[in-house]
Design an enzyme around this catalytic site. Sequence first.
Site, PDB file in Angstrom:
ATOM      1  N   ARG A   1      29.120  67.156  -0.725  1.00  0.00           N
ATOM      2  CA  ARG A   1      28.270  67.964  -1.670  1.00  0.00           C
ATOM      3  C   ARG A   1      26.947  68.902  -0.848  1.00  0.00           C
ATOM      4  NH1 ARG A   1      32.023  68.136  -4.703  1.00  0.00           N
ATOM      5  NH2 ARG A   1      31.994  67.441  -6.917  1.00  0.00           N
TER       6      ARG A   1
ATOM      7  N   HIS B   1      34.223  76.076  -1.330  1.00  0.00           N
ATOM      8  CA  HIS B   1      34.629  74.775  -2.077  1.00  0.00           C
ATOM      9  C   HIS B   1      36.180  74.471  -2.311  1.00  0.00           C
ATOM     10  CE1 HIS B   1      32.728  71.664  -5.027  1.00  0.00           C
ATOM     11  NE2 HIS B   1      34.061  71.191  -4.346  1.00  0.00           N
TER      12      HIS B   1
HETATM   13  P1  NAP Z   1      33.760  57.605  -3.395  1.00  0.00           P
HETATM   14  O1  NAP Z   1      35.131  56.748  -3.566  1.00  0.00           O
HETATM   15  O2  NAP Z   1      32.918  57.180  -4.762  1.00  0.00           O
HETATM   16  O3  NAP Z   1      32.978  57.187  -2.087  1.00  0.00           O
HETATM   17  C1  NAP Z   1      31.783  57.413  -2.312  1.00  0.00           C
HETATM   18  C2  NAP Z   1      31.178  56.853  -0.620  1.00  0.00           C
HETATM   19  O4  NAP Z   1      29.815  56.932  -0.554  1.00  0.00           O
HETATM   20  C3  NAP Z   1      31.417  55.095  -0.705  1.00  0.00           C
HETATM   21  O5  NAP Z   1      31.855  54.548   0.306  1.00  0.00           O
HETATM   22  C4  NAP Z   1      29.876  54.683  -0.936  1.00  0.00           C
HETATM   23  O6  NAP Z   1      29.544  53.571  -0.401  1.00  0.00           O
HETATM   24  C5  NAP Z   1      29.019  55.837  -0.202  1.00  0.00           C
HETATM   25  N1  NAP Z   1      27.643  55.950  -0.650  1.00  0.00           N
HETATM   26  C6  NAP Z   1      27.227  56.257  -1.869  1.00  0.00           C
HETATM   27  N2  NAP Z   1      26.137  56.237  -1.675  1.00  0.00           N
HETATM   28  C7  NAP Z   1      25.414  55.879  -0.618  1.00  0.00           C
HETATM   29  C8  NAP Z   1      24.399  55.558   0.134  1.00  0.00           C
HETATM   30  N3  NAP Z   1      23.219  55.671  -0.517  1.00  0.00           N
HETATM   31  N4  NAP Z   1      24.326  55.278   1.375  1.00  0.00           N
HETATM   32  C9  NAP Z   1      25.465  55.074   2.039  1.00  0.00           C
HETATM   33  N5  NAP Z   1      26.620  55.312   1.346  1.00  0.00           N
HETATM   34  C10 NAP Z   1      26.617  55.740   0.332  1.00  0.00           C
HETATM   35  O7  NAP Z   1      33.994  58.993  -3.417  1.00  0.00           O
HETATM   36  P2  NAP Z   1      35.087  60.037  -2.873  1.00  0.00           P
HETATM   37  O8  NAP Z   1      36.164  59.788  -3.875  1.00  0.00           O
HETATM   38  O9  NAP Z   1      35.366  59.465  -1.502  1.00  0.00           O
HETATM   39  O10 NAP Z   1      34.610  61.327  -2.969  1.00  0.00           O
HETATM   40  C11 NAP Z   1      33.425  61.375  -2.013  1.00  0.00           C
HETATM   41  C12 NAP Z   1      32.669  62.937  -2.645  1.00  0.00           C
HETATM   42  O11 NAP Z   1      33.560  63.796  -2.067  1.00  0.00           O
HETATM   43  C13 NAP Z   1      32.925  63.343  -3.911  1.00  0.00           C
HETATM   44  O12 NAP Z   1      31.310  62.437  -4.514  1.00  0.00           O
HETATM   45  C14 NAP Z   1      32.616  64.609  -3.973  1.00  0.00           C
HETATM   46  O13 NAP Z   1      31.136  64.912  -4.074  1.00  0.00           O
HETATM   47  C15 NAP Z   1      33.281  65.161  -2.762  1.00  0.00           C
HETATM   48  N6  NAP Z   1      34.446  65.847  -3.035  1.00  0.00           N
HETATM   49  C16 NAP Z   1      34.569  67.127  -2.424  1.00  0.00           C
HETATM   50  C17 NAP Z   1      35.675  67.935  -2.904  1.00  0.00           C
HETATM   51  C18 NAP Z   1      35.764  69.544  -2.231  1.00  0.00           C
HETATM   52  O14 NAP Z   1      36.705  70.038  -2.556  1.00  0.00           O
HETATM   53  N7  NAP Z   1      34.808  69.845  -1.477  1.00  0.00           N
HETATM   54  C19 NAP Z   1      36.726  67.493  -3.372  1.00  0.00           C
HETATM   55  C20 NAP Z   1      36.654  66.065  -3.919  1.00  0.00           C
HETATM   56  C21 NAP Z   1      35.611  65.321  -3.897  1.00  0.00           C
HETATM   57  P3  NAP Z   1      30.292  52.002  -1.023  1.00  0.00           P
HETATM   58  O15 NAP Z   1      31.631  52.196  -0.709  1.00  0.00           O
HETATM   59  O16 NAP Z   1      29.574  50.828  -0.433  1.00  0.00           O
HETATM   60  O17 NAP Z   1      30.113  52.251  -2.629  1.00  0.00           O
END
Ligand code: NAP
Length: 309
Positions: free
Chosen positions: A224, A272
């Site tokens: 993001r 995006h």
């Molecule tokens: P997720 O499964 O919720 O994983 C989020 C990760 O971030 C987890 O490992 C979490 O740690 C870590 N995290 C959160 N807060 C943190 C902090 N304060 N310090 C350190 N680590 C932290 O999410 P995901 O499905 O992998 O997706 C990640 C992001 O990708 C989404 O939120 C979205 O913004 C982005 N995205 C972008 C696109 C695009 O097309 N560009 C598409 C889809 C998603 P824990 O494991 O310890 O909870």
Amino acid sequence: MINIQFAALPDRWDKYRDPLLKAFEDADLKVDLRQDHQPSDVDYVVYAPNSELQDFTPYTRCKAVLNLWAGVETITGNQTLTQPLCRMVDPGLTQGMVEWVVAHTLRYHLDIDHWISHQTGAWSPMCPPLATQRHVTVLGLGVLGTACAKALAGLGFHVTGWARRPKTIDGITCVHGEGGIAQALEQAEIVILLLPDTPVTTNVLNAERLAQMPKGARIINPGRGPLIDDDALLAALNSGQIAHATLDVFRIEPLPVDHPYWGHPNVTVTPHIAAETRAVTAAQVIAENVKRGETGLPFLHLVDREAGY
Ligand code: NAP
């Protein structure tokens, strides 16, 4: 009959209607899927945060809101959304993200831009290192970060991953918390951001952290926009501390035409597109969650409102 409200931009209906109906049928669920249910009749909402639906107060019998997007930062603060909120975890989206991240990592690793822009007739061999000689860091080890980290480790890269809580993942050096990020960044030649946008992750890559990275490091952000302090990144790009950045997400989207990222020689902007929810696989995930709701099982992929993701 289970009443399911589809609440997304109008063009999404054509894309999702048939895959959803097929997935509900395959799951043996009798549903009435529509865009125009009376709110008080709705059992589940299939939801895109940019839809017109922003006030969930009249959805009095709704058992869950099933988000079509992985990112939930624009809805976690909605005080009217008191129902369980599930985010999208879609194998098709994950595969798309892995392909996009691996492609851009290999672009940097093999210095592909150098060869594309040097078609000069000069024969000047310069062999790139192997992945086993390269350190890559993934910030965020959730569904997407872990899948990307594993794919990169499978190619031989030294991969360090950073998360909020401790983790053990085969082949990945896992670090966590405030103390872990310096360790994650100090050797990182390529950094990939796959964190959610929460109050805690805002500007996680700030001037201080950009300075902790090796000089000439590269950044890939499909997470993001607010994860990066834009002014600090531009300064680091201009000083050469950061050699190049590939950015898919921005604080304001579409990225304003006069933004310095456009046209910066050391920035690649993509609009995006890193990973989109894929209707067929996403529909199966939604049907699985409705089935769980109907049979009293816990929902998959519930959002932790307090943590913001
Ligand atoms: P997720 O499964 O919720 O994983 C989020 C990760 O971030 C987890 O490992 C979490 O740690 C870590 N995290 C959160 N807060 C943190 C902090 N304060 N310090 C350190 N680590 C932290 O999410 P995901 O499905 O992998 O997706 C990640 C992001 O990708 C989404 O939120 C979205 O913004 C982005 N995205 C972008 C696109 C695009 O097309 N560009 C598409 C889809 C998603 P824990 O494991 O310890 O909870």
